[in-house]
Design an enzyme around this catalytic site. Structure first.
Site, PDB file in Angstrom:
ATOM      1  N   LYS A   1       0.896  -1.383   0.015  1.00  0.00           N
ATOM      2  CA  LYS A   1       0.006   0.051   0.105  1.00  0.00           C
ATOM      3  C   LYS A   1       0.614   1.247   0.123  1.00  0.00           C
ATOM      4  O   LYS A   1       0.526   2.241  -0.614  1.00  0.00           O
ATOM      5  CB  LYS A   1      -1.058   0.163   1.024  1.00  0.00           C
ATOM      6  CG  LYS A   1      -1.876  -1.111   1.051  1.00  0.00           C
ATOM      7  CD  LYS A   1      -3.447  -0.455   1.064  1.00  0.00           C
ATOM      8  CE  LYS A   1      -4.436  -1.494   0.769  1.00  0.00           C
ATOM      9  NZ  LYS A   1      -4.512  -2.743   1.502  1.00  0.00           N
TER      10      LYS A   1
ATOM     11  N   GLU B   1     -10.080 -13.994  -3.047  1.00  0.00           N
ATOM     12  CA  GLU B   1     -10.630 -13.160  -1.688  1.00  0.00           C
ATOM     13  C   GLU B   1     -10.913 -14.383  -0.778  1.00  0.00           C
ATOM     14  O   GLU B   1     -10.908 -15.410  -0.986  1.00  0.00           O
ATOM     15  CB  GLU B   1     -12.031 -13.020  -2.364  1.00  0.00           C
ATOM     16  CG  GLU B   1     -12.169 -11.801  -3.159  1.00  0.00           C
ATOM     17  CD  GLU B   1     -13.637 -11.421  -3.263  1.00  0.00           C
ATOM     18  OE1 GLU B   1     -14.163 -10.340  -3.008  1.00  0.00           O
ATOM     19  OE2 GLU B   1     -14.405 -12.236  -4.081  1.00  0.00           O
TER      20      GLU B   1
ATOM     21  N   ASP C   1     -17.624 -11.178  -2.462  1.00  0.00           N
ATOM     22  CA  ASP C   1     -18.161 -10.307  -3.149  1.00  0.00           C
ATOM     23  C   ASP C   1     -17.653  -9.980  -4.608  1.00  0.00           C
ATOM     24  O   ASP C   1     -18.284  -9.985  -5.641  1.00  0.00           O
ATOM     25  CB  ASP C   1     -18.650  -8.692  -2.703  1.00  0.00           C
ATOM     26  CG  ASP C   1     -16.972  -8.248  -2.229  1.00  0.00           C
ATOM     27  OD1 ASP C   1     -16.525  -8.629  -1.379  1.00  0.00           O
ATOM     28  OD2 ASP C   1     -16.841  -7.071  -3.031  1.00  0.00           O
TER      29      ASP C   1
ATOM     30  N   SER D   1      -9.065   0.210   7.144  1.00  0.00           N
ATOM     31  CA  SER D   1      -8.890  -1.026   8.247  1.00  0.00           C
ATOM     32  C   SER D   1      -7.370  -1.228   8.497  1.00  0.00           C
ATOM     33  O   SER D   1      -7.267  -1.831   9.446  1.00  0.00           O
ATOM     34  CB  SER D   1      -9.723  -2.281   8.055  1.00  0.00           C
ATOM     35  OG  SER D   1      -8.771  -2.932   6.893  1.00  0.00           O
TER      36      SER D   1
ATOM     37  N   SER E   1       1.017  -9.834  -0.317  1.00  0.00           N
ATOM     38  CA  SER E   1       0.851  -8.406  -0.391  1.00  0.00           C
ATOM     39  C   SER E   1       1.128  -7.800   0.983  1.00  0.00           C
ATOM     40  O   SER E   1       1.291  -6.510   0.942  1.00  0.00           O
ATOM     41  CB  SER E   1      -0.756  -8.285  -0.557  1.00  0.00           C
ATOM     42  OG  SER E   1      -1.460  -9.043   0.281  1.00  0.00           O
TER      43      SER E   1
ATOM     44  N   GLY F   1     -15.947 -13.326   2.250  1.00  0.00           N
ATOM     45  CA  GLY F   1     -15.852 -12.137   1.638  1.00  0.00           C
ATOM     46  C   GLY F   1     -16.062 -12.081   0.101  1.00  0.00           C
ATOM     47  O   GLY F   1     -14.985 -11.754  -0.598  1.00  0.00           O
TER      48      GLY F   1
HETATM   49  C1  LIG Z   1      -5.256  -3.761   1.138  1.00  0.00           C
HETATM   50  C2  LIG Z   1      -4.773  -5.124   1.280  1.00  0.00           C
HETATM   51  C3  LIG Z   1      -5.170  -6.042   0.313  1.00  0.00           C
HETATM   52  C4  LIG Z   1      -6.098  -5.828  -0.627  1.00  0.00           C
HETATM   53  O1  LIG Z   1      -5.875  -4.710  -1.499  1.00  0.00           O
HETATM   54  P1  LIG Z   1      -7.177  -3.942  -2.382  1.00  0.00           P
HETATM   55  O2  LIG Z   1      -6.392  -2.715  -3.302  1.00  0.00           O
HETATM   56  O3  LIG Z   1      -8.062  -3.437  -1.446  1.00  0.00           O
HETATM   57  O4  LIG Z   1      -7.843  -5.000  -3.229  1.00  0.00           O
HETATM   58  C5  LIG Z   1      -4.403  -7.393   0.171  1.00  0.00           C
HETATM   59  N1  LIG Z   1      -3.591  -7.566   0.997  1.00  0.00           N
HETATM   60  C6  LIG Z   1      -3.043  -6.790   2.153  1.00  0.00           C
HETATM   61  C7  LIG Z   1      -2.021  -7.174   2.867  1.00  0.00           C
HETATM   62  C8  LIG Z   1      -3.638  -5.412   2.078  1.00  0.00           C
HETATM   63  O5  LIG Z   1      -3.217  -4.416   3.030  1.00  0.00           O
END
Ligand SMILES: *Cc1c(COP(=O)(O)O)cnc(C)c1O
Length: 320
Positions: A53, A204, A210, A78, A304, A208
């Site tokens: 992010k 996903e 969706d 969150s 991620s 969740g």
């Molecule tokens: C935010 C996040 C996601 C999902 O990312 P989106 O862009 O909302 O789909 C996945 N893994 C981690 C660790 C995140 O912080």
């Protein structure tokens, strides 16, 4: 509303160079032998702020005008996006207000405060975070930077896949965790440009699902506060930008239940020595648990994030 393109991802890569880490790619012969494929794990758990992010957050904040920078930004998240905005704002000297659910993992709340963000807590069950964000933006003349439905955010997130493919070459599959679809959209745009034959799979939590339902029905579906350990993917739905991009550029969607996700997370800790948070293990879980016929192929997996709330460990060990 402007849709981000691969040129925007290239531009984001230049924008964040030197500020964001070029994260490493992990591999394991043991995992490759077990799966019968070549897997490449992109370690965004080792990104600044502990998740991809930071890429989008830095890209978005660094493009504000001087005046916007001075007034500051507001966001709702969150956890990891909040942390990323707090950190990017610290680096770029932009005041930031962060609207966060009162039940967000403590590690994420403390980290956000540690980076110097001003926190506004809300009740997930009774209040609407977007409404609070919009109200604060109006009242205090702040720029609203949403967590995924924003062209600069999506372009920034796409730089992770751009790095991965530039580092290790074309892929047959790419597994990407999906919440609001910012990471998935950016990844799919980058993959389409750099490895057009690569099938991008969004993953996903099953509770969740969706985005999976939206993908299959081609109509935007929502979910309300799903109960899942993947706290980074508890988003209500894809966005106005991410939904059309996912429909156009993503090959398929998959879901993973919580016990599978936790087992995968522990497996990554043990095999790769990489601390990955539950949401961060979504892509790996789908790849390793046979969601797609990947035998004999080259497979990218985005890990991620790695912001684990270790106080949850006893509960997780029980539920896996
Ligand atoms: C935010 C996040 C996601 C999902 O990312 P989106 O862009 O909302 O789909 C996945 N893994 C981690 C660790 C995140 O912080």
């Amino acid at each position: 509303m402007t849709f981000p393109t691969f040129a925007d991802i290239e531009s984001a890569a230049r924008q964040i160079a030197g500020a964001a880490h070029h994260t490493p790619v992990a591999t394991s012969r043991t995992i490759n032998r077990r799966i019968g494929a070549e897997l490449f794990f992109k370690c965004e758990n080792l990104q600044r702020g502990g998740a991809f992010k930071f890429r989008g957050a830095y890209n978005a904040l660094s493009r504000l005008t001087g005046d916007e920078r001075k007034r500051g930004v507001v966001t709702f998240s969150s956890g990891n996006h909040a942390q990323a905005i707090a950190l990017a704002g610290q680096v770029l000297n932009v005041p930031r207000v962060i609207v966060m659910p009162s039940d967000a993992p403590e590690v994420k709340r403390l980290a956000t405060e540690g980076y110097g963000g001003e926190l506004v807590l809300y009740d997930r069950d009774r209040e609407d975070r977007e409404e609070i964000g919009r109200r604060l933006a109006r009242e205090r003349a702040l720029t609203l930077i949403p967590p995924y439905d924003h062209a600069h955010i999506i372009a920034g997130q796409g730089t992770a896949t751009r790095e991965l493919i530039e580092d290790i070459g074309p892929l047959d599959y790419l597994f990407v965790p999906c919440g609001g679809g910012g990471l998935l959209s950016g990844s799919a745009i980058a993959a389409r440009a750099l490895a057009p034959d690569c099938k991008v799979i969004g993953v996903e939590p099953a509770a969740g699902d969706d985005a999976t339902r939206s993908f299959r029905s081609k109509r935007l579906q929502t979910v309300h506060n799903p109960k899942t350990v993947a706290d980074g993917a508890r988003t209500p739905s894809l966005g106005q930008l991410t939904f059309p991009i996912v429909l156009e550029c993503v090959a398929d969607m998959a879901t993973v239940d919580d016990p599978t996700l936790l087992r995968t997370m522990f497996y990554l800790w043990e095999r790769l020595k990489l601390i990955v948070e539950p949401t961060g293990a979504l892509g790996a879980a789908a790849a390793l648990e046979g969601a797609m016929p990947i035998r004999g192929t080259r497979v990218g997996v985005i890990l991620s994030g790695g912001n684990v709330d270790l106080t949850q460990m006893p509960k997780w060990i029980e539920h896996r």
